[in-house]
Design a protein around this motif. Structure first.
Motif, short mmCIF file in Angstrom:
data_model
loop_
_atom_site.label_atom_id
_atom_site.label_comp_id
_atom_site.label_asym_id
_atom_site.label_seq_id
_atom_site.Cartn_x
_atom_site.Cartn_y
_atom_site.Cartn_z
N GLY A 326 50.15 41.93 46.30
CA GLY A 326 48.93 42.33 46.98
C GLY A 326 49.11 43.44 47.98
O GLY A 326 48.14 44.11 48.36
N LEU A 327 50.34 43.67 48.44
CA LEU A 327 50.62 44.74 49.39
C LEU A 327 51.43 45.87 48.75
O LEU A 327 51.92 46.74 49.46
N GLY A 328 51.55 45.81 47.40
CA GLY A 328 52.32 46.81 46.69
C GLY A 328 51.56 47.38 45.52
O GLY A 328 50.49 47.97 45.67
N ASP A 329 52.10 47.14 44.31
CA ASP A 329 51.48 47.73 43.12
C ASP A 329 50.49 46.80 42.45
O ASP A 329 49.94 47.14 41.40
N GLY A 330 50.26 45.62 43.02
CA GLY A 330 49.30 44.69 42.47
C GLY A 330 49.82 43.83 41.34
O GLY A 330 49.12 42.93 40.87
N GLU A 331 51.07 44.07 40.93
CA GLU A 331 51.60 43.35 39.77
C GLU A 331 52.97 42.73 40.03
O GLU A 331 53.23 41.59 39.62
N HIS A 332 53.86 43.46 40.69
CA HIS A 332 55.23 43.02 40.87
C HIS A 332 55.52 42.68 42.32
O HIS A 332 54.92 43.25 43.23
N THR A 333 56.47 41.75 42.52
CA THR A 333 57.08 41.62 43.84
C THR A 333 58.21 42.64 43.91
O THR A 333 59.13 42.62 43.10
N LEU A 334 58.11 43.55 44.87
CA LEU A 334 59.04 44.67 44.95
C LEU A 334 60.08 44.42 46.04
O LEU A 334 59.77 43.89 47.10
N VAL A 335 61.30 44.83 45.75
CA VAL A 335 62.36 44.87 46.76
C VAL A 335 62.61 46.34 47.05
O VAL A 335 62.99 47.09 46.15
N VAL A 336 62.39 46.75 48.28
CA VAL A 336 62.45 48.16 48.65
C VAL A 336 63.46 48.33 49.78
O VAL A 336 63.41 47.60 50.78
N VAL A 337 64.38 49.28 49.62
CA VAL A 337 65.29 49.67 50.69
C VAL A 337 64.93 51.09 51.10
O VAL A 337 64.83 51.98 50.24
N VAL A 338 64.70 51.30 52.39
CA VAL A 338 64.26 52.60 52.89
C VAL A 338 65.18 53.06 54.01
O VAL A 338 65.43 52.32 54.96
N ASP A 339 65.72 54.28 53.88
CA ASP A 339 66.40 54.95 54.98
C ASP A 339 65.40 55.91 55.62
O ASP A 339 64.87 56.81 54.94
N VAL A 340 65.13 55.72 56.90
CA VAL A 340 64.21 56.60 57.62
C VAL A 340 65.04 57.72 58.25
O VAL A 340 65.73 57.50 59.25
N LEU A 341 64.97 58.90 57.67
CA LEU A 341 65.84 60.01 58.09
C LEU A 341 65.22 60.88 59.17
O LEU A 341 65.92 61.41 60.03
#
Length: 351
Positions: A326-341
């Motif tokens: 519901g907070l992403g693509d509406g279909e998958h549970t996403l695991v996201v790793v983000v480097d804030v540069l």
């Protein structure tokens, strides 16, 4: 936690991998007197905006200093003292501070913070007080011959000082340029995980995180279940392990590496490295590491779960986010790793 962790991705490197479906790379257009190619500012004899030839400095390589110029200050915030007026000479460049990060390569990506001064008056020739960092390719076309000659082999974290003649309103003057080569991998300190372990670890084989002296960080899914682990590959790319079982139903995020920059605010433009996987299958949906370069995106362009996780996080951080459908693509549970540069916009430029 019981059961065997599934290694959802091997080392994700610039050498290859899935094609990213994230935001497109957007490099800001060159600005008068502050083009990455170090073009001059002001009308030439024919009334057009002049540009220097950006001839590469002659000699075996950059020196350790530029006569008549000294520079101090933090990366992205240089303080320059010029013994004005600088005499017009051939271009000269110096690596005045050498970093210890990834070495830049010809044709490869670079995150550069560039500021310029008039060598005759000492006045800043940068538009505004701060100019946001910009992504570039190490090539003549993108950064000009001077930097394209110098940058290959220079480690991230370095500072380069350049002085070269430019045409300003029909007269030659020396332009002084400071180039800070910013990191393209989160460089903060490992954060303490929920289990008290260090927030990053080295990888063993390409198939799974190692159980070496610095174990990958572990968390929980927000409801007491085990969360993903995050290790660090030799190239700095994240290595993610997803536990068996159902994913959390709520947004879950934690800082794996704690940066020391200012905090991310709404409305800013960010420079990011991102890795996105499907919790259920471990499939890599997108990876800037596999693409070989960071990307840029506005805070408002991010998926809602990622946006909520990054707000108020510090620049230089690596953040792990588990995003429900519901907070992403509406279909998958996403695991996201983000480097804030880097982050820019608002009242000041934030790095």
């Amino acid at each position: 936690m019981t059961g065997r962790m599934r290694a959802s991705t091997a080392r994700v490197s610039a050498a290859g991998g899935p094609t990213a479906r994230g935001p497109a790379l957007r490099v800001a257009a060159a600005t008068c007197a502050l083009a990455l190619g170090l073009g001059a500012c002001g009308p030439g004899e024919d009334g057009s905006t002049g540009e220097s030839g950006s001839e590469a400095p002659s000699g075996a390589g950059p020196a350790s200093e530029v006569p008549g110029v000294s520079v101090a200050g933090a990366p992205g915030h240089p303080v320059v003292v010029i013994d004005t007026p600088l005499p017009v000479t051939d271009p000269v460049a110096a690596v005045v501070d050498e970093g210890d990060g990834r070495a830049l390569t010809a044709g490869g990506p670079a995150l550069l913070d560039v500021a310029a001064w008039d060598g005759t008056t000492g006045a800043s020739s940068s538009p505004g007080e701060d100019v946001p960092p910009r992504l570039a390719t190490v090539s003549d076309a993108d950064v000009g011959a001077t930097l394209a000659e110098i940058l290959p082999g220079v480690p991230e974290g370095s500072r380069i000082l350049v002085a070269e003649p430019v045409d300003v309103e029909g007269a030659l003057t020396m332009q002084v340029v400071v180039v800070d080569v910013l990191p393209t991998v989160a460089g903060g300190a490992p954060a303490e995980s929920a289990s008290g372990e260090a927030g990053s670890g080295e990888t063993g084989s390409a198939g799974s995180p190692s159980a070496g002296p610095e174990s990958p960080s572990e968390g929980d899914g927000g409801d007491g279940t085990a969360g993903p682990t995050v290790g660090r590959g030799a190239d700095g790319a994240p290595v993610v392990g997803i536990p068996p079982g159902d994913p959390p139903t709520d947004l879950d995020s934690r800082v794996v590496v704690e940066g020391d920059g200012a905090t991310v605010r709404p409305g800013q433009e960010l420079v990011l490295q991102t890795l996105t996987l499907d919790w259920a299958t471990g499939e890599v949906f997108s990876s800037t590491w596999a693409d070989g370069a960071p990307t840029t995106a506005g805070v408002g362009e991010l998926a809602e779960g990622v946006r909520l996780a990054l707000l108020d996080r510090r620049v230089g951080s690596r953040v792990l986010v588990v995003v429900p459908p519901g907070l992403g693509d509406g279909e998958h549970t996403l695991v996201v790793v983000v480097d804030v540069l880097a982050a820019s916009g608002g009242d000041d430029v934030v790095r």
